[in-house]
Design a protein around this motif. Structure first.
Motif, short mmCIF file in Angstrom:
data_model
loop_
_atom_site.label_atom_id
_atom_site.label_comp_id
_atom_site.label_asym_id
_atom_site.label_seq_id
_atom_site.Cartn_x
_atom_site.Cartn_y
_atom_site.Cartn_z
N VAL A 1 45.02 52.63 48.17
CA VAL A 1 43.74 51.95 48.01
C VAL A 1 43.51 51.74 46.52
CG1 VAL A 1 42.68 52.77 50.14
CG2 VAL A 1 42.49 54.16 48.08
N PHE A 2 42.85 50.64 46.20
CA PHE A 2 42.63 50.26 44.81
C PHE A 2 41.14 50.41 44.49
CE2 PHE A 2 46.32 48.12 46.44
CZ PHE A 2 47.27 48.29 45.44
N VAL A 3 40.87 51.02 43.35
CA VAL A 3 39.50 51.29 42.95
C VAL A 3 38.98 50.12 42.14
CG1 VAL A 3 37.97 52.91 41.78
CG2 VAL A 3 40.08 53.75 42.84
N ASP A 4 37.98 49.43 42.68
CA ASP A 4 37.39 48.28 42.01
C ASP A 4 36.07 48.71 41.37
OD1 ASP A 4 36.86 45.71 41.15
OD2 ASP A 4 35.84 45.15 43.01
N THR A 5 35.99 48.62 40.07
CA THR A 5 34.81 49.09 39.33
C THR A 5 34.05 47.94 38.66
OG1 THR A 5 36.17 49.51 37.36
CG2 THR A 5 35.84 51.35 38.89
N ASP A 6 34.29 46.73 39.08
CA ASP A 6 33.68 45.57 38.41
C ASP A 6 32.15 45.64 38.44
OD1 ASP A 6 33.72 42.96 37.16
OD2 ASP A 6 33.11 42.14 39.08
N ARG A 7 31.56 45.82 39.62
CA ARG A 7 30.10 45.87 39.73
C ARG A 7 29.54 47.11 39.03
NH1 ARG A 7 26.17 46.97 44.15
NH2 ARG A 7 27.88 47.89 45.33
N LEU A 8 30.26 48.22 39.12
CA LEU A 8 29.83 49.44 38.45
C LEU A 8 29.80 49.25 36.94
CD1 LEU A 8 29.17 52.47 38.30
CD2 LEU A 8 31.62 52.92 38.48
N LEU A 9 30.84 48.62 36.40
CA LEU A 9 30.92 48.43 34.95
C LEU A 9 29.80 47.53 34.44
CD1 LEU A 9 34.75 48.16 34.31
CD2 LEU A 9 33.17 49.75 33.22
N ARG A 10 29.45 46.52 35.20
CA ARG A 10 28.34 45.66 34.76
C ARG A 10 27.05 46.47 34.65
NH1 ARG A 10 30.47 41.87 38.59
NH2 ARG A 10 28.71 42.26 39.99
N GLY A 11 26.81 47.35 35.61
CA GLY A 11 25.62 48.18 35.56
C GLY A 11 25.67 49.19 34.42
N LEU A 12 26.85 49.77 34.17
CA LEU A 12 26.97 50.77 33.11
C LEU A 12 26.83 50.14 31.72
CD1 LEU A 12 29.88 53.05 34.38
CD2 LEU A 12 27.42 53.45 34.49
N GLN B 1 32.29 56.34 26.53
CA GLN B 1 33.64 56.74 26.93
C GLN B 1 33.92 56.34 28.38
OE1 GLN B 1 34.73 60.86 26.22
NE2 GLN B 1 36.07 60.86 28.00
N VAL B 2 32.93 56.51 29.26
CA VAL B 2 33.10 56.15 30.66
C VAL B 2 33.38 54.66 30.80
CG1 VAL B 2 31.92 55.98 32.89
CG2 VAL B 2 31.73 58.07 31.54
N VAL B 3 32.60 53.85 30.10
CA VAL B 3 32.79 52.40 30.16
C VAL B 3 34.18 52.03 29.66
CG1 VAL B 3 32.02 50.19 29.20
CG2 VAL B 3 30.34 51.87 29.96
N ALA B 4 34.61 52.64 28.56
CA ALA B 4 35.93 52.34 28.01
C ALA B 4 37.04 52.78 28.96
CB ALA B 4 36.10 53.01 26.65
N ALA B 5 36.90 53.95 29.55
CA ALA B 5 37.95 54.47 30.43
C ALA B 5 38.11 53.62 31.68
CB ALA B 5 37.62 55.91 30.83
N LEU B 6 37.01 53.09 32.20
CA LEU B 6 37.07 52.30 33.44
C LEU B 6 37.44 50.85 33.21
CD1 LEU B 6 33.93 53.65 35.34
CD2 LEU B 6 36.32 54.30 35.67
N SER B 7 37.38 50.40 31.97
CA SER B 7 37.59 48.97 31.72
C SER B 7 38.84 48.66 30.92
CB SER B 7 36.38 48.37 31.01
OG SER B 7 36.11 49.05 29.80
N GLU B 8 39.40 49.63 30.22
CA GLU B 8 40.54 49.36 29.35
C GLU B 8 41.80 49.98 29.93
OE1 GLU B 8 39.69 50.79 25.48
OE2 GLU B 8 37.83 49.65 25.27
N ARG B 9 42.89 49.25 29.83
CA ARG B 9 44.19 49.77 30.23
C ARG B 9 44.73 50.64 29.11
NH1 ARG B 9 49.06 45.87 32.12
NH2 ARG B 9 47.55 45.54 33.81
N ARG B 10 45.01 51.89 29.45
CA ARG B 10 45.49 52.83 28.44
C ARG B 10 47.01 52.86 28.43
NH1 ARG B 10 41.40 54.70 24.95
NH2 ARG B 10 39.47 54.35 26.10
N ALA B 11 47.58 52.91 27.25
CA ALA B 11 49.02 53.01 27.11
C ALA B 11 49.36 54.07 26.07
CB ALA B 11 49.62 51.66 26.69
N ARG B 12 50.48 54.73 26.28
CA ARG B 12 50.89 55.75 25.30
C ARG B 12 51.25 55.08 23.97
NH1 ARG B 12 53.83 58.04 29.83
NH2 ARG B 12 52.84 60.00 30.46
N SER B 13 50.95 55.78 22.89
CA SER B 13 51.30 55.26 21.56
C SER B 13 52.67 55.75 21.12
CB SER B 13 50.23 55.71 20.54
OG SER B 13 50.16 57.13 20.52
#
Length: 331
Positions: free
Chosen positions: A266-277, A304-316
């Motif tokens: 299952v895929f977690v869709d946070t689009d509506r949540l992010l707009r509210g946050l 931090q919550v907004v950044a974590a849910l909206s940005e793709r994290r990659a190792r440096s």
């Protein structure tokens, strides 16, 4: 969800009755109210271990669980007082108390899981769907508390911890009760899906970077926020995270998981949540604080919550295989 078997881990019902009291609400209530405060946690642990192995009717089991629940919460609250601001390097004696609280959460969660499975297997009752829905919701609440407490102590979750959480949701989804409202949702979302997402989203918010008090406040806030996220069978552009329902793993970034790696996802869709946050963060910058119910969530944590849910994290950095000897010095 497919017809893949549900993989919940529950004990065999191989006991006729628990020791010390009869397995009915009146006797259990009288017994637990007479327990001394100092031995409450240990007595409840033994009682739940035995009750989870007893042969009971689903409604009777649920009613007993409800009678014990306030006392389990009280015992856990006393044991969890040792957790806040505790060092990750605390000694074994220092972590034993909160771990006893975790065990109580797991046992009560198992008790509700057994009730849900039994009512779905036996069927026939007029309130079967309602009883199964409330039992699964309660089980998710205490599984989520168990996961939260492990995060607060920066300790790995016990084996099957994530799998049980995923499988409870899968069971509810298969029975078409995942989105039914629960009359008394406790401190979780108002439906099984929301209660499940509360814990899933907590893991998606990089909890290892948060202070313990902020993590607890965020978990409370997610009880309300989770209703604005959704779980999809197919990914959207805004679906940053994926959950393998049959695994014993937390949610992962979708771009790190091969497409063919899991049968049930299952895929977690946070689009509506992010707009509210984001709107909430904008208001918080003007007022200086973010208030969610009884919790005070600092602006930097919300950011931090907004950044974590909206940005793709990659190792440096890049991992490279190598060989050789490694010398260690202890002291």
């Amino acid at each position: 969800m497919t017809n893949t078997p549900i993989k919940l881990k529950i004990p065999s019902q191989d006991l006729e009755a628990p020791n010390g009291f009869a397995a009915n609400v009146q006797r259990v209530t009288r017994w637990v109210e007479g327990l001394p405060k100092d031995s409450l946690a240990d007595e409840l642990t033994t009682a739940l271990e035995e009750l989870n192995r007893c042969k009971l009717k689903p409604q009777a089991r649920y009613d007993i669980n409800e009678a014990l629940r306030p006392h389990v919460d009280k015992a856990c609250s006393g044991l969890k007082r040792h957790s806040p601001n505790q060092s990750p390097l605390a000694s074994g004696d220092a972590v034993s108390e909160p771990e006893r609280g975790n065990k109580l959460c797991r046992l009560l969660g198992t008790a509700y899981t057994v009730a849900a499975v039994e009512v779905l297997v036996s069927g026939g009752a007029d309130n079967a769907a309602k009883l199964a829905c409330e039992s699964i919701h309660r089980a998710l609440c205490y599984s989520g508390q168990d996961i939260l407490q492990s995060m607060l102590r920066y300790r790995p979750l016990h084996i099957y911890g994530w799998m049980n959480l995923h499988q409870l949701y899968a069971l509810a989804k298969r029975q078409n009760i995942a989105d039914l409202p629960v009359p008394d949702p406790l401190d979780a979302g108002a439906t099984i899906t929301s209660a499940y997402l509360q814990t899933i989203l907590l893991c998606c918010c990089q909890p290892n970077r948060m202070r313990q008090t902020d993590l607890t406040s965020l978990y409370r806030a997610l009880a309300d926020w989770a209703q604005h996220a959704s779980l999809l069978s197919e990914p959207k552009e805004s679906s940053q995270f994926v959950v393998d329902i049959d695994s014993d793993q937390p949610p992962m970034y979708r771009h790190l998981v091969p497409e063919e790696s899991a049968e049930r996802r299952v895929f977690v869709d946070t689009d509506r949540l992010l707009r509210g946050l984001r709107e909430l963060h904008k208001r918080a910058e003007q007022t200086g604080a973010t208030i969610e119910k009884e919790s005070r969530l600092p602006i930097n944590v919300l950011q931090q919550v907004v950044a974590a849910l909206s940005e793709r994290r990659a190792r440096s950095f890049k991992r490279v295989s190598t060989g050789g000897s490694l010398s260690l010095s202890l002291g």
